[in-house]
Design an enzyme around this catalytic site. Structure first.
Site, PDB file in Angstrom:
ATOM      1  N   GLY A  17     -59.064  -1.018 -46.095  1.00  0.00           N
ATOM      2  CA  GLY A  17     -58.849  -0.490 -44.745  1.00  0.00           C
ATOM      3  C   GLY A  17     -59.944   0.456 -44.312  1.00  0.00           C
ATOM      4  N   ALA A  20     -64.696  -2.222 -42.261  1.00  0.00           N
ATOM      5  CA  ALA A  20     -64.687  -3.684 -42.354  1.00  0.00           C
ATOM      6  C   ALA A  20     -63.264  -4.230 -42.245  1.00  0.00           C
ATOM      7  CB  ALA A  20     -65.332  -4.137 -43.655  1.00  0.00           C
ATOM      8  N   SER A  42     -55.661   1.680 -49.977  1.00  0.00           N
ATOM      9  CA  SER A  42     -55.197   2.765 -50.805  1.00  0.00           C
ATOM     10  C   SER A  42     -55.785   4.079 -50.297  1.00  0.00           C
ATOM     11  CB  SER A  42     -55.634   2.511 -52.255  1.00  0.00           C
ATOM     12  OG  SER A  42     -55.699   3.719 -52.954  1.00  0.00           O
ATOM     13  N   VAL A  50     -68.863   6.938 -43.949  1.00  0.00           N
ATOM     14  CA  VAL A  50     -70.078   7.086 -43.154  1.00  0.00           C
ATOM     15  C   VAL A  50     -70.251   5.775 -42.377  1.00  0.00           C
ATOM     16  CG1 VAL A  50     -71.417   8.821 -44.407  1.00  0.00           C
ATOM     17  CG2 VAL A  50     -71.388   6.476 -45.216  1.00  0.00           C
ATOM     18  N   ALA A  53     -73.654   5.026 -36.682  1.00  0.00           N
ATOM     19  CA  ALA A  53     -74.578   4.582 -35.636  1.00  0.00           C
ATOM     20  C   ALA A  53     -74.524   3.066 -35.545  1.00  0.00           C
ATOM     21  CB  ALA A  53     -75.992   5.033 -35.952  1.00  0.00           C
ATOM     22  N   LYS A  81     -76.006   5.631 -27.568  1.00  0.00           N
ATOM     23  CA  LYS A  81     -77.246   5.486 -28.346  1.00  0.00           C
ATOM     24  C   LYS A  81     -78.176   4.492 -27.650  1.00  0.00           C
ATOM     25  CE  LYS A  81     -79.012   3.694 -32.704  1.00  0.00           C
ATOM     26  NZ  LYS A  81     -78.724   3.115 -34.016  1.00  0.00           N
ATOM     27  N   LEU A 336     -69.134  -3.731 -47.181  1.00  0.00           N
ATOM     28  CA  LEU A 336     -69.849  -3.341 -48.399  1.00  0.00           C
ATOM     29  C   LEU A 336     -69.528  -4.281 -49.556  1.00  0.00           C
ATOM     30  CD1 LEU A 336     -69.346   0.515 -47.999  1.00  0.00           C
ATOM     31  CD2 LEU A 336     -71.386  -0.819 -47.432  1.00  0.00           C
ATOM     32  N   ILE A 349     -72.567  -2.271 -39.636  1.00  0.00           N
ATOM     33  CA  ILE A 349     -71.395  -2.596 -38.816  1.00  0.00           C
ATOM     34  C   ILE A 349     -71.677  -3.893 -38.049  1.00  0.00           C
ATOM     35  CG2 ILE A 349     -70.005  -1.820 -36.837  1.00  0.00           C
ATOM     36  CD1 ILE A 349     -70.232   1.033 -38.046  1.00  0.00           C
TER      37      ILE A 349
END
Ligand SMILES: Cc1cc2nc3c(=O)[nH]c(=O)nc-3n(C[C@H](O)[C@H](O)[C@H](O)COP(=O)(O)OP(=O)(O)OC[C@H]3O[C@@H](n4cnc5c(N)ncnc54)[C@H](O)[C@@H]3O)c2cc1C
Length: 505
Positions: A17, A20, A42, A50, A53, A81, A336, A349
């Protein structure tokens, strides 16, 4: 012939959670009917937290899940941005911006940069950034939504966001749960597989509960619980090209107006990000542990933040590269769990949303056809490799003589695909975007020239204009851009008017 829908997937389990997991949950629940989606996470393990951006493609994702942009910026205490400003990357003292969006405009068959190369050689063109509305607006700390510059053929502002990663995951969770996603809290202790097919059948929590599914989306972060832990898919390591393997992150108080751009400062053995949010500034030092200790890295970081630190610095460890196959059997890895490319161009992202979009395009049925899975994996590999090359360019194209880290990056062998791109560019400033690779020609141009790779010439068609015509062409664009920028509100005023978060309790 079987009935259509016979082997349709009905049960999806998302493991994890973080950004992603909740992006996948929000997207699937908003786009696919008839799916039961369960997300397991969990709290004890937590998320990376982190990833603040983004790049403009995120607006496509926002549209896909139907979120209201002002509400999203308010809830994530975000800011806008317009690009990334790079300090000290080519040589100490260099500053350039990789700004999003159009720069100048094409004329005839040639892109603007060819006219600029000639104009610069003949002394009639100014700084490249003066022809970019995004860069001009950014450097004046202004912002507004402006799709076109009125009464001209020039594009307006292309933008992305900075936001608080934890608030973003929470925001997506609200959207996903409202669309029917069920969340289970708990730590997965075991992954149960089918003895024949090898497919994952269920994940089993520490308390013994088994959660069964047909399609599993592994968003378990660096742990890669399913794709690696259970299926041992293998990891392709790119550390020899991108040697940074640690980051130290610390939030700080805001100091001064929020800049509508990310800053990236090259240091002795890595670089530092500065990301402005409404309630704080995110800072982090990405570095290579072969060259710098964590204590030294933390000291460099703390010496280069603008406001007072708001927490103790936190270390993150990573390995750059990608999973050999992001999709294996009935498991698709996102985020990741599928690989890591460092954050210099804020691409992680984007890669999550790209993985989701490709998964939607290749959505399987319970047969999990190998041709479909292979097609997905080939596209994901292409996407990763092209972004990887662009990131390597930032490290490789340097002339710094002050540290062995930068010497090593300059002297390392680079991928053939990147070497070809640089060689073509050096000859006459040409850049060719292959397929639907993420970064467009103008982005490559800004980084290449920003880091002092200068073409030997320009395209001969740029000689079709007389010197006076060329001077008028670039001069008009500069005037239009400067005028349009000067009429926009400040970034802070825009946020205050449209999407300011309430004062924190
Ligand atoms: C230093 C750094 C800077 C970054 N900056 C940027 C940036 O500026 N822009 C950008 O786009 N990206 C950035 N990223 C990447 C970004 O942070 C990630 O892509 C994003 O957060 C996605 O993480 P994730 O959801 O894959 O993993 P995580 O956040 O690690 O989430 C993993 C989830 O899996 C769950 N989980 C794991 N094991 C178990 C288990 N056994 N049982 C139950 N649940 C489990 C965890 O609880 C968690 O919910 C950065 C990354 C790093 C390391």
């Amino acid at each position: 012939m079987g009935r259509v829908g016979d082997s349709r997937i009905t049960k999806v389990v998302i493991v994890g959670g973080g950004t992603a997991g909740w992006m996948a949950a929000a997207a699937l629940s908003r786009t696919m009917d008839g799916l039961s989606i369960r997300l397991v996470e969990s709290e004890e393990i937590g998320t990376v937290g982190v990833g603040e951006a983004t790049i403009p493609s995120i607006r496509l994702f926002n549209a896909l899940i139907g979120l209201d942009e002002d509400d999203f910026v308010r809830e994530t205490r975000g800011s806008f941005k317009l690009g990334v400003q790079f300090h000290d990357w080519g040589q100490l003292g260099d500053v350039y911006m990789h700004a999003f969006g159009q720069v100048g405009r094409s004329l005839g068959m040639l892109p603007f940069q060819q006219y600029w190369l000639r104009g610069r050689a003949e002394g009639v063109a100014g700084r490249f950034g003066d022809y970019s509305l995004n860069e001009t607006v950014a450097l004046q700390n202004r912002f507004a939504r402006l799709p076109h510059i009125p009464n001209t053929s020039l594009d307006g502002i292309a933008y992305a966001f900075h936001f608080d990663a934890a608030l973003y995951a929470a925001y997506l969770r609200r959207i996903a749960e409202a669309a029917g996603v069920e969340r289970t809290e708990g730590k997965i202790a075991e992954v149960r597989r089918n003895g024949e097919s090898g497919h994952v059948e269920a994940v089993v929590l520490e308390n013994g509960t088994a959660i069964e599914g047909e399609l599993f989306i592994d968003c378990s972060g660096f742990r890669a619980l399913l794709i690696e832990g259970a299926l041992e898919t293998g990891f392709e390591d790119w550390t020899h090209w991108l040697p940074c393997d640690r980051a130290i992150a610390v939030p700080s108080e805001n100091a001064g107006p929020a800049r509508p751009y990310t800053q990236a400062f090259a240091h002795r053995s890595g670089w530092q990000w500065r990301i402005p949010l409404q309630h704080r500034t995110g800072n982090g030092h990405v570095f290579c542990s072969d060259f710098l200790s964590e204590d030294e890295a933390a000291a460099i970081l703390l010496a280069n933040i603008e406001g007072r630190p708001l927490a103790e610095p936190r270390t993150l460890r990573f390995r750059t590269g990608m999973r050999q196959r992001a999709w294996s059997g009935n498991v698709v890895a996102l985020g990741l769990a599928s690989g890591f490319l460092e954050p210099i161009e804020s691409t992680s992202i984007h890669l999550i949303q790209n993985g989701i979009a490709r998964l939607l395009a290749h959505f399987p049925d319970r047969d999990f056809d190998a041709a479909n899975i292979d097609a997905y994996n080939r596209r994901i590999r292409f996407d990763h490799e092209r972004i990887r090359d662009f990131i390597i360019l930032h490290y490789h194209a340097n002339q710094r003589t002050d540290s062995s880290f930068w010497t090593r990056c300059r002297e390392m062998a680079i991928p053939e695909t990147l070497a070809r791109k640089i060689a073509l560019f050096r000859s006459q400033g040409q850049l060719v975007r292959e397929g639907d690779e993420l970064f467009v020609e103008i982005g490559w141009f800004q980084v290449l020239t920003g880091q002092n790779i200068v073409p030997r010439g320009y395209h001969p068609m740029a000689d079709q204009l007389s010197r006076e015509e060329l001077s008028g062409f670039v001069g008009d664009i500069e005037t239009i851009v400067a005028g349009a920028a000067s009429r926009l509100p400040t970034h802070d005023d825009f946020i205050a008017q449209h999407c300011a978060a309430g004062v924190p309790a």
